[in-house]
Design an enzyme around this catalytic site. Structure first.
Site, mmCIF file in Angstrom:
data_model
loop_
_atom_site.group_PDB
_atom_site.id
_atom_site.type_symbol
_atom_site.label_atom_id
_atom_site.label_comp_id
_atom_site.label_asym_id
_atom_site.label_seq_id
_atom_site.Cartn_x
_atom_site.Cartn_y
_atom_site.Cartn_z
ATOM 1 N N LYS A 77 178.821 -36.365 20.070
ATOM 2 C CA LYS A 77 178.977 -35.624 18.828
ATOM 3 C C LYS A 77 178.585 -36.477 17.632
ATOM 4 O O LYS A 77 178.398 -37.689 17.717
ATOM 5 C CB LYS A 77 180.414 -35.121 18.686
ATOM 6 C CG LYS A 77 180.854 -34.199 19.818
ATOM 7 C CD LYS A 77 179.945 -32.993 19.982
ATOM 8 C CE LYS A 77 180.047 -32.006 18.841
ATOM 9 N NZ LYS A 77 179.204 -30.808 19.056
ATOM 10 N N HIS A 95 173.254 -32.534 14.760
ATOM 11 C CA HIS A 95 173.471 -31.254 14.071
ATOM 12 C C HIS A 95 172.960 -31.298 12.631
ATOM 13 O O HIS A 95 173.666 -30.930 11.692
ATOM 14 C CB HIS A 95 174.952 -30.872 14.104
ATOM 15 C CG HIS A 95 175.535 -30.812 15.483
ATOM 16 N ND1 HIS A 95 175.108 -29.893 16.415
ATOM 17 C CD2 HIS A 95 176.489 -31.565 16.093
ATOM 18 C CE1 HIS A 95 175.788 -30.074 17.543
ATOM 19 N NE2 HIS A 95 176.610 -31.083 17.374
ATOM 20 N N GLY A 195 169.937 -17.337 29.719
ATOM 21 C CA GLY A 195 169.861 -18.771 29.488
ATOM 22 C C GLY A 195 170.979 -19.512 30.195
ATOM 23 O O GLY A 195 171.848 -18.921 30.827
#
Length: 368
Positions: A77, A95, A195
């Site tokens: 992360k 991100h 997916g």
């Protein structure tokens, strides 16, 4: 060729127990000549001694800023928010490439420090498919969380703190028991069903007892006409698993929900894709990420209407931390083995090229 250093940092995100490397993959890298340092981390699903036993060097928690600059820092992360320059090469999910909140300040840290970012989300093979992804386990865990939220809603309660499960079997049995033994009669819709993520959600629903006819499996063909979609209001749980890269008409809107009044079946929306701050978010009915301690957020409908809850946890696979980590790290391993040749290996050269393109945009945005 000099030894390739790889430094596994600890994860600072609350409740995050997954790991980019596992003792299994670390051993294979060491056998290939890598030198691996592992930060001590009580939160990680794997014990420190498991890494030490395969030859990793244990180092202090959060000590990566003092690592040699030739050590590549690997994690999952994003790093905690800061303005400190980043001189290292980092491998992680940052991100920040789709202009999420704070994207330019993240990339500015690399510019100021002279470091490089290899974003795990954008490591792709020759066909453009990601070399490693948590998609399946994200969908699987997201569907489980949605079913748990539905059970709580039916009991007139709010879903409480979510705890990681020891394995997939424990998760399935736990969800079934919470639903009274079976999810038979529950109806769900999964968008992005073809997916990785969508397949995981569909599999969970099957394994907890939904009948095949009660699992609506939508993908590009079903959404081609463009939203919003009335069908979403006619199921108990809606799971969004699409990969968003550009604007699409919203799947669901507040006006649509309000107009349905009391004639709405939908109780829970699980946004596994979790594009909360993305300007193209196709589910613009909420504005915050939820957490394991507070898994749901109510949609503000402004009227006396049935409650609608959203789950928007951006690290759902940590509900199955050991299995998810093993699968992801094993898929990533072939690319990691190419790190000593990253200046000529396509997966890494493409990732570095993309980093420089995005960094250039960030420099302009930050006025640097």
């Amino acid at each position: 060729m000099s030894t390739q250093r790889l430094w596994l940092r600890c994860e600072k995100k609350e409740f995050e127990r997954r790991s980019a490397l596992t003792p299994t993959t670390a051993k294979k890298l060491i056998d290939a000549g890598f030198q691996i340092s592992v930060e001590r981390d009580e939160q990680r699903i794997f014990d420190d001694v498991e890494f030490e036993a395969v030859g990793c060097t244990l180092v202090d928690n959060s000590s990566w800023p003092t690592a040699p600059t030739d050590a590549l820092i690997i994690g999952l992360k994003e790093l905690p928010a800061s303005e400190e320059p980043l001189p290292h090469t980092h491998i992680q999910f940052a991100h920040c490439y789709k202009r999420q909140a704070g994207w330019s300040s993240v990339l500015a840290r690399f510019y100021k420090g002279g470091g490089t970012l290899y974003d795990l989300e954008f490591l792709t093979d020759a066909t453009g498919r990601r070399v490693a992804a948590f998609g399946y386990h994200a969908g699987f865990a997201g569907a489980a969380a949605g079913a748990l939220a539905l059970a709580a809603r039916r009991s007139g309660e709010k879903l409480g703190h979510l705890e990681p499960y020891e394995n997939e079997t424990a998760m399935i049995e736990g969800v079934k028991n919470t639903l009274g033994g079976s999810a038979k009669g529950v109806k769900a819709l999964v968008i992005g069903a073809l997916g990785r993520c969508g397949r995981g959600a569909v599999d969970l629903f099957r394994k907890i007892g939904l009948s095949e006819d009660d699992i609506l499996k939508w993908d590009m063909a079903e959404t081609a006409k463009g939203g919003p979609f009335q069908e979403i209001l006619d199921v108990d749980v809606f799971v969004n698993c699409i990969y968003l890269s550009s604007f699409i008409p919203p799947f669901l809107g507040k006006d649509q929900i309000i107009a349905a009044g009391q004639n709405r079946r939908l109780s829970v929306v699980v946004d596994v894709s979790c594009d909360t701050t993305n300007p193209f978010n196709p589910i613009p009915i909420y504005s915050i990420n939820t957490t394991f301690s507070e898994p749901t957020v109510p949609v503000d409908l402004g009227q006396d209407l049935p409650l609608l809850s959203v789950i928007s946890i951006d690290h759902l696979p940590t509900l199955l931390p050991r299995e998810a980590s093993e699968q992801f790290s094993n898929d990533l391993l072939p690319s990691l083995l190419e790190l000593p040749r990253r200046k000529t290996t396509r997966v890494w050269t493409d990732a570095e090229k993309l980093f420089h393109e995005k960094q250039k945009e960030a420099i302009a945005a930050e006025g640097l």
